[in-house]
Design a protein around this motif. Structure first.
Motif, PDB file in Angstrom:
ATOM      1  N   THR A   1       0.827  -1.202   0.000  1.00 31.64           N
ATOM      2  CA  THR A   1       0.000   0.000   0.000  1.00 31.64           C
ATOM      3  C   THR A   1       0.865   1.258   0.000  1.00 31.64           C
TER       4      THR A   1
ATOM      5  N   ASP B   1      -7.919  -4.097  -2.317  1.00 25.62           N
ATOM      6  CA  ASP B   1      -7.894  -4.752  -1.011  1.00 25.62           C
ATOM      7  C   ASP B   1      -9.175  -4.403  -0.256  1.00 25.62           C
TER       8      ASP B   1
ATOM      9  N   ASN C   1      -7.307   0.276   2.623  1.00 22.72           N
ATOM     10  CA  ASN C   1      -6.331   1.210   3.193  1.00 22.72           C
ATOM     11  C   ASN C   1      -6.038   2.391   2.270  1.00 22.72           C
TER      12      ASN C   1
ATOM     13  N   ASP D   1      -3.264  -1.405  -5.786  1.00 22.05           N
ATOM     14  CA  ASP D   1      -2.886  -1.794  -4.429  1.00 22.05           C
ATOM     15  C   ASP D   1      -3.605  -3.106  -4.126  1.00 22.05           C
TER      16      ASP D   1
HETATM   17 MG    MG Z   1      -2.060  -2.991   1.954  1.00 23.52          MG
END
Ligand code: MG
Ligand code: ATP
Length: 220
Positions: A15, A38, A42, A87
């Motif tokens: 990330t 994800d 995040n 990501d």
């Molecule tokens: Mg991550």
């Protein structure tokens, strides 16, 4: 350029590297976005923390293996994003295969902590091989060493072991290695890249990383 930041091992810096590369490319004038694949979201939270700060870096959330390709290809071909950074979640589920398959270049962030970090590279490397065979085309991939503490013996030994894997799997190790620095955590918290923090060494290594990745892409 469609880049994946991927490793099924958790906490290796996927990330942070996606966010920092996005900031570096956006600052040089590229139209950049992040696709947050994800479910823990995040990068979406980072986008919220970034607020109105320029340059704006949109983050789109899609963790569905059936639709992620369409989302990314639409952003790339129709929405005019010239740099898309995915990501990825810490998993080797179907979504990972889709991300590897649709990316121009796969970056595998890795923390040089110990055996588990090395052994897990075998699985991601084998997945890249499998998908490359399926696609009939070698998918370019590179390891990115993150959280490096160069004076630690275990880190030096880790890099030696990774070089061996790098040869076996034909996945190079990027020359630029990112060190363990509080600026990464701070930037991550405040919706920034280290380039926007007060740490010239962190900023310099991220700029080097973004240039090295760009050079690889341009030579593909
Ligand atoms: Mg991550
Ligand atoms: N080079 C670094 N120096 C210091 N802290 C770092 C560095 N890289 C990442 N971190 C911190 O380590 C933690 C894990 O990083 P990050 O969230 O990027 O990993 P990840 O691979 O995306 O994790 P996950 O598998 O959970 O998605 C974060 O709190 C991040 O701020």
């Amino acid at each position: 350029m469609i880049l994946a930041s991927i490793n099924h091992k958790g906490g290796t810096g996927k990330t942070v590297i996606a966010q920092n590369l996005a900031v570096c490319y956006a600052i040089t004038g590229s139209k950049v976005c992040i696709v947050d694949a994800d479910p823990s979201q995040n990068s979406m939270r980072w986008f919220d923390a970034r607020g109105e700060k320029e340059p704006r870096i949109p983050v789109f959330s899609n963790s569905n293996h059936r639709t992620i390709r369409r989302t990314v290809e639409d952003l790339y071909s129709n929405e005019g994003y010239d740099t898309i950074i995915i990501d990825s979640p810490p998993s080797l589920e179907k979504i990972a295969g889709e991300i590897i398959s649709l990316s121009h270049l796969v970056l595998i962030p890795i923390s040089p902590t110990g055996g588990n970090d090395i052994w897990s590279t075998e699985q991601i490397a084998e997945e890249i091989e499998r998908i490359s065979e399926e696609k009939g085309q070698r998918i370019p991939a590179s390891f990115v060493i993150n959280r490096l503490q160069p004076n630690l013996k275990v880190h030096q030994m880790f890099i030696e072991a990774l070089r061996e894997h790098s040869r076996v799997y034909n996945i190079n190790i990027l020359e630029t290695m990112l060190h363990l620095r509080t600026a990464y955590g701070m930037a991550n918290l405040y919706g920034q890249g280290v380039y926007e923090q007060d740490d010239p060494k962190a900023a310099a290594e991220m700029v080097n990383l973004s240039n090295e990745v760009l050079q690889i892409f341009e030579q593909l």
